[in-house]
Design a protein around this motif. Sequence first.
Motif, PDB file in Angstrom:
ATOM      1  N   GLU A 179       0.865  -1.189   0.000  1.00 24.74           N
ATOM      2  CA  GLU A 179       0.000   0.000   0.000  1.00 24.74           C
ATOM      3  C   GLU A 179       0.897   1.233   0.000  1.00 24.74           C
ATOM      4  O   GLU A 179       2.043   1.167   0.430  1.00 24.74           O
ATOM      5  CB  GLU A 179      -0.927  -0.028   1.220  1.00 24.74           C
ATOM      6  N   ARG A 180       0.408   2.328  -0.501  1.00 23.79           N
ATOM      7  CA  ARG A 180       1.200   3.568  -0.510  1.00 23.79           C
ATOM      8  C   ARG A 180       0.327   4.792  -0.210  1.00 23.79           C
ATOM      9  O   ARG A 180       0.566   5.885  -0.729  1.00 23.79           O
ATOM     10  CB  ARG A 180       1.922   3.705  -1.846  1.00 23.79           C
ATOM     11  N   VAL A 181      -0.703   4.561   0.603  1.00 24.82           N
ATOM     12  CA  VAL A 181      -1.640   5.655   0.897  1.00 24.82           C
ATOM     13  C   VAL A 181      -1.141   6.525   2.041  1.00 24.82           C
ATOM     14  O   VAL A 181      -0.465   6.056   2.949  1.00 24.82           O
ATOM     15  CB  VAL A 181      -3.039   5.111   1.249  1.00 24.82           C
ATOM     16  N   PRO A 183      -1.720   8.574   5.348  1.00 23.90           N
ATOM     17  CA  PRO A 183      -2.694   8.726   6.441  1.00 23.90           C
ATOM     18  C   PRO A 183      -3.365  10.105   6.372  1.00 23.90           C
ATOM     19  O   PRO A 183      -2.699  11.121   6.135  1.00 23.90           O
ATOM     20  CB  PRO A 183      -1.822   8.590   7.694  1.00 23.90           C
ATOM     21  N   LYS A 232       8.398  -0.434  -2.451  1.00 21.59           N
ATOM     22  CA  LYS A 232       7.794   0.209  -1.278  1.00 21.59           C
ATOM     23  C   LYS A 232       8.872   0.783  -0.353  1.00 21.59           C
ATOM     24  O   LYS A 232       8.777   1.925   0.120  1.00 21.59           O
ATOM     25  CB  LYS A 232       6.940  -0.829  -0.537  1.00 21.59           C
ATOM     26  N   GLU A 235      10.407   3.938  -1.892  1.00 26.82           N
ATOM     27  CA  GLU A 235       9.570   5.148  -1.825  1.00 26.82           C
ATOM     28  C   GLU A 235       9.750   5.848  -0.475  1.00 26.82           C
ATOM     29  O   GLU A 235       9.962   7.054  -0.406  1.00 26.82           O
ATOM     30  CB  GLU A 235       8.095   4.767  -2.013  1.00 26.82           C
ATOM     31  N   ASN A 236       9.681   5.060   0.583  1.00 28.99           N
ATOM     32  CA  ASN A 236       9.754   5.678   1.906  1.00 28.99           C
ATOM     33  C   ASN A 236      11.177   6.099   2.274  1.00 28.99           C
ATOM     34  O   ASN A 236      11.377   7.111   2.939  1.00 28.99           O
ATOM     35  CB  ASN A 236       9.149   4.745   2.955  1.00 28.99           C
ATOM     36  N   ARG A 239      11.764   9.466   0.640  1.00 31.15           N
ATOM     37  CA  ARG A 239      11.160  10.595   1.370  1.00 31.15           C
ATOM     38  C   ARG A 239      11.964  10.892   2.638  1.00 31.15           C
ATOM     39  O   ARG A 239      12.178  12.039   2.995  1.00 31.15           O
ATOM     40  CB  ARG A 239       9.697  10.279   1.711  1.00 31.15           C
ATOM     41  N   ILE A 243      13.605  14.460   3.689  1.00 33.24           N
ATOM     42  CA  ILE A 243      13.265  15.169   4.933  1.00 33.24           C
ATOM     43  C   ILE A 243      14.545  15.391   5.756  1.00 33.24           C
ATOM     44  O   ILE A 243      14.714  16.431   6.398  1.00 33.24           O
ATOM     45  CB  ILE A 243      12.203  14.397   5.753  1.00 33.24           C
ATOM     46  N   LEU A 276      11.812  19.642   1.096  1.00 34.71           N
ATOM     47  CA  LEU A 276      10.672  19.396   1.991  1.00 34.71           C
ATOM     48  C   LEU A 276      10.814  20.242   3.262  1.00 34.71           C
ATOM     49  O   LEU A 276      11.706  21.072   3.361  1.00 34.71           O
ATOM     50  CB  LEU A 276      10.573  17.908   2.309  1.00 34.71           C
ATOM     51  N   GLN A 277       9.936  19.999   4.223  1.00 34.57           N
ATOM     52  CA  GLN A 277       9.870  20.839   5.413  1.00 34.57           C
ATOM     53  C   GLN A 277      10.569  20.188   6.613  1.00 34.57           C
ATOM     54  O   GLN A 277      10.332  19.006   6.887  1.00 34.57           O
ATOM     55  CB  GLN A 277       8.409  21.079   5.795  1.00 34.57           C
ATOM     56  N   GLY A 283       8.353  10.644  12.059  1.00 34.04           N
ATOM     57  CA  GLY A 283       7.653   9.593  12.805  1.00 34.04           C
ATOM     58  C   GLY A 283       6.779   8.743  11.923  1.00 34.04           C
ATOM     59  O   GLY A 283       6.898   8.740  10.697  1.00 34.04           O
ATOM     60  N   CYS A 286       5.944   4.075   9.112  1.00 32.40           N
ATOM     61  CA  CYS A 286       6.444   3.746   7.770  1.00 32.40           C
ATOM     62  C   CYS A 286       7.818   4.342   7.508  1.00 32.40           C
ATOM     63  O   CYS A 286       8.801   3.627   7.402  1.00 32.40           O
ATOM     64  CB  CYS A 286       5.463   4.269   6.725  1.00 32.40           C
ATOM     65  N   ILE A 287       7.859   5.686   7.430  1.00 28.65           N
ATOM     66  CA  ILE A 287       9.108   6.323   6.994  1.00 28.65           C
ATOM     67  C   ILE A 287      10.210   6.165   8.034  1.00 28.65           C
ATOM     68  O   ILE A 287      11.385   6.033   7.696  1.00 28.65           O
ATOM     69  CB  ILE A 287       8.834   7.794   6.631  1.00 28.65           C
ATOM     70  N   PHE A 342       2.211  11.865  15.193  1.00 29.18           N
ATOM     71  CA  PHE A 342       3.445  11.842  14.410  1.00 29.18           C
ATOM     72  C   PHE A 342       3.415  12.804  13.235  1.00 29.18           C
ATOM     73  O   PHE A 342       4.441  13.119  12.652  1.00 29.18           O
ATOM     74  CB  PHE A 342       3.805  10.411  13.974  1.00 29.18           C
ATOM     75  N   LYS A 343       2.210  13.312  12.916  1.00 32.55           N
ATOM     76  CA  LYS A 343       2.127  14.354  11.886  1.00 32.55           C
ATOM     77  C   LYS A 343       0.789  15.084  12.012  1.00 32.55           C
ATOM     78  O   LYS A 343      -0.071  14.677  12.805  1.00 32.55           O
ATOM     79  CB  LYS A 343       2.343  13.777  10.498  1.00 32.55           C
TER      80      LYS A 343
HETATM   81  N1  SAJ Z   1       7.578  15.082   7.544  1.00 35.89           N
HETATM   82  C1  SAJ Z   1       8.463  16.141   7.707  1.00 35.89           C
HETATM   83  N2  SAJ Z   1       8.622  17.003   6.666  1.00 35.89           N
HETATM   84  C2  SAJ Z   1       7.951  16.870   5.514  1.00 35.89           C
HETATM   85  C3  SAJ Z   1       7.057  15.787   5.339  1.00 35.89           C
HETATM   86  C4  SAJ Z   1       6.889  14.901   6.392  1.00 35.89           C
HETATM   87  O1  SAJ Z   1       9.096  16.294   8.750  1.00 35.89           O
HETATM   88  O2  SAJ Z   1       8.148  17.727   4.620  1.00 35.89           O
HETATM   89  C5  SAJ Z   1       7.404  14.131   8.656  1.00 35.89           C
HETATM   90  C6  SAJ Z   1       5.978  14.048   9.190  1.00 35.89           C
HETATM   91  O3  SAJ Z   1       5.711  15.041  10.132  1.00 35.89           O
HETATM   92  C7  SAJ Z   1       5.981  12.665   9.787  1.00 35.89           C
HETATM   93  C8  SAJ Z   1       6.891  11.883   8.841  1.00 35.89           C
HETATM   94  O4  SAJ Z   1       7.654  12.845   8.147  1.00 35.89           O
HETATM   95  O5  SAJ Z   1       6.530  12.661  11.071  1.00 35.89           O
HETATM   96  C9  SAJ Z   1       6.178  11.002   7.859  1.00 35.89           C
HETATM   97  O6  SAJ Z   1       5.052  11.671   7.330  1.00 35.89           O
HETATM   98  P1  SAJ Z   1       4.675  11.614   5.779  1.00 35.89           P
HETATM   99  O7  SAJ Z   1       3.468  12.436   5.575  1.00 35.89           O
HETATM  100  O8  SAJ Z   1       5.840  11.958   4.939  1.00 35.89           O
HETATM  101  O9  SAJ Z   1       4.423  10.083   5.497  1.00 35.89           O
HETATM  102  P2  SAJ Z   1       3.519   8.955   6.194  1.00 35.89           P
HETATM  103  O10 SAJ Z   1       4.395   8.156   7.098  1.00 35.89           O
HETATM  104  O11 SAJ Z   1       2.265   9.474   6.746  1.00 35.89           O
HETATM  105  O12 SAJ Z   1       3.162   8.107   4.914  1.00 35.89           O
HETATM  106  C10 SAJ Z   1       4.212   7.601   4.106  1.00 35.89           C
HETATM  107  C11 SAJ Z   1       3.911   7.933   2.657  1.00 35.89           C
HETATM  108  N3  SAJ Z   1       5.075   7.660   1.823  1.00 35.89           N
HETATM  109  C12 SAJ Z   1       5.596   8.572   0.995  1.00 35.89           C
HETATM  110  O13 SAJ Z   1       5.167   9.693   0.894  1.00 35.89           O
HETATM  111  C13 SAJ Z   1       6.748   8.122   0.160  1.00 35.89           C
HETATM  112  C14 SAJ Z   1       2.704   7.138   2.201  1.00 35.89           C
HETATM  113  O14 SAJ Z   1       2.480   7.326   0.816  1.00 35.89           O
HETATM  114  C15 SAJ Z   1       2.922   5.649   2.486  1.00 35.89           C
HETATM  115  O15 SAJ Z   1       1.803   4.866   2.112  1.00 35.89           O
HETATM  116  C16 SAJ Z   1       3.110   5.497   3.974  1.00 35.89           C
HETATM  117  O16 SAJ Z   1       4.290   6.214   4.339  1.00 35.89           O
HETATM  118  C17 SAJ Z   1       3.253   4.027   4.296  1.00 35.89           C
HETATM  119  O17 SAJ Z   1       2.259   3.427   4.756  1.00 35.89           O
HETATM  120  O18 SAJ Z   1       4.313   3.452   4.026  1.00 35.89           O
END
Ligand code: SAJ
Length: 432
Positions: A179-181, A183, A232, A235-236, A239, A243, A276-277, A283, A286-287, A342-343
């Motif tokens: 999955e890649r959705v 939250p 999968k 992808e993570n 990201r 970050i 990114l930010q 947290g 996943c990532i 976590f976000k």
């Molecule tokens: N975060 C930052 N800066 C950013 C973006 C995110 O500090 O610019 C932090 C968030 O606050 C959080 C963490 O990164 O603590 C992860 O948040 P996220 O929104 O990047 O990702 P997740 O963990 O909610 O979801 C990710 C997604 N993967 C990608 O974007 C590559 C999602 O598509 C996946 O399905 C999910 O992991 C998963 O289930 O693996």
Amino acid sequence: MKLDKIKLKNHIILMKGKRVKFETICMIGLGYIGLPTAAVLASRKVKVIGVDISQNAVDTINRGEIHIVEPELDILVRATVNEGYLRATTTPEKADAFIMAVPTPFKGDDHEPNLDYIESATRSLAKVLEKGNLVVLESTSPVGATEKMAAWLAEERPDLSFPQDAGEDADIRIAHCPERVLPGHVIRELVENDRVIGGMTPKCTEAATDLYKIFVKGACIATNARTAEMAKLTENASRDVQIAFANELSVLCDKMGIDVWELISLANRHPRVNILQPGCGVGGHCIAVDPWFIVNAYPDDAHIIKTARETNDGKPLFVISKVKKAIIEIDNPKIACLGLAFKPNIDDLRESPALEITKMLSDNTDFKILAVEPNVKTLPKVLENRKNVKLVSLEEALSEADVVVVLVNHKEFSAETLGSDVKILDFVNAIN
Ligand code: SAJ
């Protein structure tokens, strides 16, 4: 040319003749991914049996309610349970296809993936497996996990044949479809996102594609199971690396006396730059987890991925050092920690750096911690027995705190709601 056409036609007919129809689907694991997937499938008028080891989750779902926070999920679960398409239970039942979405945490200190949940779910579904079934692993897994799942199934059911031994002639089809959705956007992304479908053989891929086509509007891209597993993780990890770059910049900017948010917005004006930010850490389940599956398997080669993980994991310590500096002259300071999730705008506290920071600050019993988390009703377990921690409203925190630490950019935290009469340490750019 004519012959080719006939052959092609036959091939299609043959494939169609062999294609499995999915009247009943058994979804194993009714968490943040399993429940939305079960509900979306059931909304397409397929009978879905949801399985979870938590009796509470099962009872909640059978009442048409949900035990997690995800926009639109409540409506979908209520409707599909009421219409009789979705039902939950604690043990797997016979079905045409099984989808497994159970956790893959770590075991030990070396970030070794723990496949125990996959193994026990696999062994329990094996009992009801029948010739012609499809089994899909959705849980994020280290490369090779789908093959392990297939081996466990074969061990349990010597009366059936599996792709690792029988190839395309196997009784059971097996695939990995990660999955890649995101939250907070799960219901929309489950339908719209492209899907990577990695079967153990091409026929397994085909069967899994048929299954996902029931609800996926995005493209279903065929590959093999190992590549799907690595896709999968890639992808993570990608990201996470991006970050980490932002988080490293935030530490450098602090030393240079530069506003990192302004810096990033300026650099992002470049047509080929997209930073990114930064935040208080990375947290989620996943990532902050998946990249370690690569590092654990190839510790001598995964340099960038490992350094990114360490950079992001180090950010909470930087945040704590800044908070301690801000309160150095205050006796028994009251610290408001805004956000535990976590976000932004979710209730999920798994691997949350904000929660970790709050916990670490509360280790100092001279500090009084006023935790604000609009998405939960009670303090999480790690904080609940701490006398110096209270879960309070934003108003109470703002009126009492000596310092306000913004850890999560929830919609409730903004320049308007926070005001400027207290000392604010904003690690997520909430007030700009
Ligand atoms: N975060 C930052 N800066 C950013 C973006 C995110 O500090 O610019 C932090 C968030 O606050 C959080 C963490 O990164 O603590 C992860 O948040 P996220 O929104 O990047 O990702 P997740 O963990 O909610 O979801 C990710 C997604 N993967 C990608 O974007 C590559 C999602 O598509 C996946 O399905 C999910 O992991 C998963 O289930 O693996």
